[in-house]
Design a protein around this motif. Structure first.
Motif, PDB file in Angstrom:
ATOM      1  N   ARG A  54      -9.615   7.496 -14.121  1.00  0.00           N
ATOM      2  CA  ARG A  54      -9.212   8.120 -12.733  1.00  0.00           C
ATOM      3  C   ARG A  54      -9.684   6.785 -11.998  1.00  0.00           C
ATOM      4  O   ARG A  54     -11.026   6.464 -11.487  1.00  0.00           O
ATOM      5  CB  ARG A  54      -9.861   9.261 -12.344  1.00  0.00           C
ATOM      6  CG  ARG A  54      -9.118  10.379 -12.956  1.00  0.00           C
ATOM      7  CD  ARG A  54      -9.793  11.445 -12.661  1.00  0.00           C
ATOM      8  NE  ARG A  54      -9.122  12.803 -13.059  1.00  0.00           N
ATOM      9  CZ  ARG A  54      -9.220  13.393 -14.372  1.00  0.00           C
ATOM     10  NH1 ARG A  54     -10.251  12.756 -15.430  1.00  0.00           N
ATOM     11  NH2 ARG A  54      -8.533  14.441 -14.623  1.00  0.00           N
ATOM     12  N   VAL A  55      -8.576   5.861 -11.360  1.00  0.00           N
ATOM     13  CA  VAL A  55      -8.794   4.685 -10.595  1.00  0.00           C
ATOM     14  C   VAL A  55      -8.833   5.171  -9.216  1.00  0.00           C
ATOM     15  O   VAL A  55      -7.688   5.328  -8.749  1.00  0.00           O
ATOM     16  CB  VAL A  55      -8.068   3.542 -11.081  1.00  0.00           C
ATOM     17  CG1 VAL A  55      -8.183   2.222 -10.173  1.00  0.00           C
ATOM     18  CG2 VAL A  55      -7.911   3.446 -12.501  1.00  0.00           C
ATOM     19  N   PHE A  56      -9.909   5.246  -8.245  1.00  0.00           N
ATOM     20  CA  PHE A  56      -9.900   5.515  -6.997  1.00  0.00           C
ATOM     21  C   PHE A  56     -10.030   4.593  -6.168  1.00  0.00           C
ATOM     22  O   PHE A  56      -9.445   4.806  -4.931  1.00  0.00           O
ATOM     23  CB  PHE A  56     -11.136   6.670  -6.604  1.00  0.00           C
ATOM     24  CG  PHE A  56     -12.625   6.089  -6.963  1.00  0.00           C
ATOM     25  CD1 PHE A  56     -13.274   5.379  -6.450  1.00  0.00           C
ATOM     26  CD2 PHE A  56     -13.247   6.596  -8.377  1.00  0.00           C
ATOM     27  CE1 PHE A  56     -14.622   5.036  -6.774  1.00  0.00           C
ATOM     28  CE2 PHE A  56     -14.189   6.460  -8.806  1.00  0.00           C
ATOM     29  CZ  PHE A  56     -15.024   5.539  -7.843  1.00  0.00           C
ATOM     30  N   LEU A  57     -10.414   3.145  -6.288  1.00  0.00           N
ATOM     31  CA  LEU A  57     -10.307   2.205  -5.629  1.00  0.00           C
ATOM     32  C   LEU A  57      -9.941   0.812  -6.665  1.00  0.00           C
ATOM     33  O   LEU A  57     -10.382   0.861  -7.683  1.00  0.00           O
ATOM     34  CB  LEU A  57     -11.840   1.808  -4.985  1.00  0.00           C
ATOM     35  CG  LEU A  57     -12.024   2.884  -3.799  1.00  0.00           C
ATOM     36  CD1 LEU A  57     -13.566   2.441  -3.252  1.00  0.00           C
ATOM     37  CD2 LEU A  57     -10.969   2.855  -2.610  1.00  0.00           C
ATOM     38  N   GLY A  58      -8.931   0.003  -5.861  1.00  0.00           N
ATOM     39  CA  GLY A  58      -8.539  -0.858  -6.827  1.00  0.00           C
ATOM     40  C   GLY A  58      -7.606  -0.879  -7.763  1.00  0.00           C
ATOM     41  O   GLY A  58      -6.747   0.298  -7.872  1.00  0.00           O
ATOM     42  N   SER A  59      -7.697  -1.674  -8.885  1.00  0.00           N
ATOM     43  CA  SER A  59      -6.837  -1.787 -10.008  1.00  0.00           C
ATOM     44  C   SER A  59      -7.341  -1.761 -11.699  1.00  0.00           C
ATOM     45  O   SER A  59      -8.310  -2.669 -11.620  1.00  0.00           O
ATOM     46  CB  SER A  59      -5.787  -2.657  -9.913  1.00  0.00           C
ATOM     47  OG  SER A  59      -4.880  -2.675  -8.874  1.00  0.00           O
ATOM     48  N   LEU A  60      -7.078  -0.827 -12.398  1.00  0.00           N
ATOM     49  CA  LEU A  60      -7.569  -1.029 -13.870  1.00  0.00           C
ATOM     50  C   LEU A  60      -6.826  -0.237 -14.532  1.00  0.00           C
ATOM     51  O   LEU A  60      -6.186   0.627 -14.367  1.00  0.00           O
ATOM     52  CB  LEU A  60      -9.099  -0.379 -13.734  1.00  0.00           C
ATOM     53  CG  LEU A  60      -9.903  -0.682 -15.126  1.00  0.00           C
ATOM     54  CD1 LEU A  60     -10.291  -1.719 -15.220  1.00  0.00           C
ATOM     55  CD2 LEU A  60     -10.975   0.661 -15.208  1.00  0.00           C
ATOM     56  N   ALA A  61      -6.499  -0.757 -15.972  1.00  0.00           N
ATOM     57  CA  ALA A  61      -5.949  -0.114 -16.974  1.00  0.00           C
ATOM     58  C   ALA A  61      -4.356   0.363 -16.361  1.00  0.00           C
ATOM     59  O   ALA A  61      -3.749   1.322 -16.704  1.00  0.00           O
ATOM     60  CB  ALA A  61      -6.504   1.188 -17.439  1.00  0.00           C
ATOM     61  N   GLY A  62      -3.588  -0.556 -15.584  1.00  0.00           N
ATOM     62  CA  GLY A  62      -2.158  -0.482 -15.157  1.00  0.00           C
ATOM     63  C   GLY A  62      -2.285   0.662 -13.935  1.00  0.00           C
ATOM     64  O   GLY A  62      -1.411   1.037 -13.564  1.00  0.00           O
ATOM     65  N   GLU A  63      -3.295   1.213 -13.691  1.00  0.00           N
ATOM     66  CA  GLU A  63      -3.328   1.981 -12.251  1.00  0.00           C
ATOM     67  C   GLU A  63      -3.870   1.393 -11.162  1.00  0.00           C
ATOM     68  O   GLU A  63      -4.764   0.435 -11.099  1.00  0.00           O
ATOM     69  CB  GLU A  63      -4.296   3.198 -12.854  1.00  0.00           C
ATOM     70  CG  GLU A  63      -3.655   4.004 -13.765  1.00  0.00           C
ATOM     71  CD  GLU A  63      -2.427   4.722 -13.402  1.00  0.00           C
ATOM     72  OE1 GLU A  63      -2.602   5.278 -12.262  1.00  0.00           O
ATOM     73  OE2 GLU A  63      -1.773   5.184 -14.383  1.00  0.00           O
ATOM     74  N   THR A  64      -3.219   1.658 -10.098  1.00  0.00           N
ATOM     75  CA  THR A  64      -3.614   1.099  -8.738  1.00  0.00           C
ATOM     76  C   THR A  64      -3.603   2.102  -7.481  1.00  0.00           C
ATOM     77  O   THR A  64      -2.854   3.027  -7.331  1.00  0.00           O
ATOM     78  CB  THR A  64      -2.697  -0.020  -8.136  1.00  0.00           C
ATOM     79  OG1 THR A  64      -2.848  -0.992  -9.200  1.00  0.00           O
ATOM     80  CG2 THR A  64      -3.014  -0.605  -6.920  1.00  0.00           C
ATOM     81  N   SER A  65      -4.894   2.052  -6.919  1.00  0.00           N
ATOM     82  CA  SER A  65      -5.203   3.143  -5.700  1.00  0.00           C
ATOM     83  C   SER A  65      -4.574   2.435  -4.448  1.00  0.00           C
ATOM     84  O   SER A  65      -4.804   1.298  -4.271  1.00  0.00           O
ATOM     85  CB  SER A  65      -6.676   3.147  -5.700  1.00  0.00           C
ATOM     86  OG  SER A  65      -6.889   3.874  -4.527  1.00  0.00           O
ATOM     87  N   PRO A  66      -3.779   3.281  -3.935  1.00  0.00           N
ATOM     88  CA  PRO A  66      -3.450   2.932  -2.555  1.00  0.00           C
ATOM     89  C   PRO A  66      -4.429   2.760  -1.180  1.00  0.00           C
ATOM     90  O   PRO A  66      -3.947   2.338  -0.072  1.00  0.00           O
ATOM     91  CB  PRO A  66      -2.326   3.735  -2.341  1.00  0.00           C
ATOM     92  CG  PRO A  66      -3.005   5.328  -2.794  1.00  0.00           C
ATOM     93  CD  PRO A  66      -3.477   4.723  -3.989  1.00  0.00           C
ATOM     94  N   VAL A  67      -5.728   3.021  -1.542  1.00  0.00           N
ATOM     95  CA  VAL A  67      -6.519   3.208  -0.494  1.00  0.00           C
ATOM     96  C   VAL A  67      -7.079   2.050  -0.047  1.00  0.00           C
ATOM     97  O   VAL A  67      -7.292   0.995  -0.836  1.00  0.00           O
ATOM     98  CB  VAL A  67      -7.900   4.213  -0.995  1.00  0.00           C
ATOM     99  CG1 VAL A  67      -8.918   4.155  -0.041  1.00  0.00           C
ATOM    100  CG2 VAL A  67      -7.500   5.691  -1.498  1.00  0.00           C
ATOM    101  N   LYS A  68      -7.099   1.936   1.237  1.00  0.00           N
ATOM    102  CA  LYS A  68      -7.380   0.572   1.993  1.00  0.00           C
ATOM    103  C   LYS A  68      -8.829   0.174   1.964  1.00  0.00           C
ATOM    104  O   LYS A  68      -9.523   0.996   2.310  1.00  0.00           O
ATOM    105  CB  LYS A  68      -6.821   0.447   3.513  1.00  0.00           C
ATOM    106  CG  LYS A  68      -6.983  -0.582   4.041  1.00  0.00           C
ATOM    107  CD  LYS A  68      -6.825  -0.637   5.609  1.00  0.00           C
ATOM    108  CE  LYS A  68      -7.101  -1.865   6.340  1.00  0.00           C
ATOM    109  NZ  LYS A  68      -6.858  -1.915   7.790  1.00  0.00           N
ATOM    110  N   THR A  69      -9.089  -0.958   1.532  1.00  0.00           N
ATOM    111  CA  THR A  69     -10.503  -1.436   1.560  1.00  0.00           C
ATOM    112  C   THR A  69     -10.508  -2.994   2.118  1.00  0.00           C
ATOM    113  O   THR A  69      -9.383  -3.422   2.254  1.00  0.00           O
ATOM    114  CB  THR A  69     -11.143  -1.522   0.184  1.00  0.00           C
ATOM    115  OG1 THR A  69     -10.504  -2.457  -0.690  1.00  0.00           O
ATOM    116  CG2 THR A  69     -11.255  -0.281  -0.542  1.00  0.00           C
TER     117      THR A  69
END
Length: 324
Positions: free
Chosen positions: A169-184
């Protein structure tokens, strides 16, 4: 979350560089969160050995905590500057209110990210229905050009990505083909990884990032280095893969953190991130004077009171530094 220590540590951080490709083990220290029936948390960042991983500057890991014994989480209104708070639960529920007007529940598998910037205050209380509380509370330092940004609050429920023997479960950034839309405000990685018994995975990594893996439960090896519960394994820049292995008979769960080296000196004291001792002293004075800088929030009826700032240390606060 607040750092509720009555005498927050002032650390001049340093240490020896870590050999490229070698995992450095950061041990947790136990910190009581609150009053006489304090809920203990295990803190791996910051410490003398290492202060930051990317812009991640604070990591508390807690539970499984029996709230009938500890009283759960009960943290009254308190301030923040120069940072973002990241709340992530495995079990239980926390009610969050802040001076932006946000009112949200923190639940397992759901990200709550609050931006303090120039100043915010908030409160956190575990709900009456919560019998077991278990999760992590993390802080992200804001870079100088954005550290006076306006207050903000974001909520995100990341999908569960099945990776063949693992779930991410990727909550920030990108990993394993998943990207979080949350702004940092700097590149970051934050993810929960659960490995099946005996599973071994290798995930593509950004070589400009340094990485940390915080073990929650089970048996885990990071880049071939075994981790014990609540240990944080650190791997410096240059890695192109994150190699994770569960050698045990049950599932294993960890939090993966990452980001490019922060590159700025910061001062951390109590709930403030700043750049000089005088600035920290000004933040403390503003909070004690009920300044509009932090906004206002009504305490829960019959709940925890507004937290007073601890006394400043007798010496000038020094920047937190990482090894070379």
């Amino acid at each position: 979350m607040s750092n509720v220590e009555a005498d927050p540590a002032e650390l001049a951080c340093g240490g020896d560089p870590v050999a490229p490709g070698k995992v450095e083990i950061l041990e947790a220290r136990s910190v009581p969160l609150g009053g006489p029936r304090a809920m203990p948390v295990r803190r791996t960042l910051p410490q003398r050995q290492r202060s930051l991983i990317g812009a991640w500057c604070f990591a508390d890991h807690y539970g499984p905590d029996d709230t009938s014994v500890s009283g759960g989480m009960s943290v009254g209104p308190h301030p923040h500057t120069g940072l973002q708070t990241v709340s992530w639960l495995f079990t239980g529920e926390i009610e969050h209110r802040d001076s932006l007007g946000s009112h949200a529940m923190v639940r397992p598998g759901e990200l709550n990210l609050m931006t303090g910037g120039h100043g915010i205050c908030h409160e956190e209380v575990s709900t009456p229905e919560t019998t077991t509380l278990h999760g992590v509370q993390l802080w992200v330092a804001l870079p100088d050009e954005h550290r006076h940004t306006a207050r903000d609050f974001q909520h995100y429920v990341p999908p569960a990505a099945e990776l063949g023997g693992a779930t991410a479960r990727v909550f920030l950034g990108s990993l394993a083909g998943e990207t979080s839309p949350v702004k940092t405000f700097t590149p970051l990685l934050g993810a929960e990884i659960v490995l099946d018994p005996g599973a071994r995975i290798s995930l593509d990594a950004d070589p400009s990032f340094e990485h940390g893996v915080l073990l929650d439960t089970g048996e885990f090896a990071f880049a071939g280095t075994p981790l014990r519960q609540a240990q944080l394994g650190y791997l410096g820049i240059g890695a192109t893969t994150l190699d994770l292995h569960n050698p045990g008979p049950g599932p294993a769960r960890a939090i993966v953190l990452g980001g490019p080296p922060f590159g700025e000196e910061i001062l951390m004291w109590w709930n403030f991130v700043g750049r000089s001792h005088d600035e920290i002293a000004e933040y403390r004075a503003a909070w004690e004077a009920n300044s509009d800088q932090f906004g206002a929030i009504e305490p829960y009826p019959g709940g925890p009171a507004r937290l007073p700032a601890p006394p400043l240390p007798a010496v000038r606060i020094k920047p937190r530094r990482n090894p070379s």
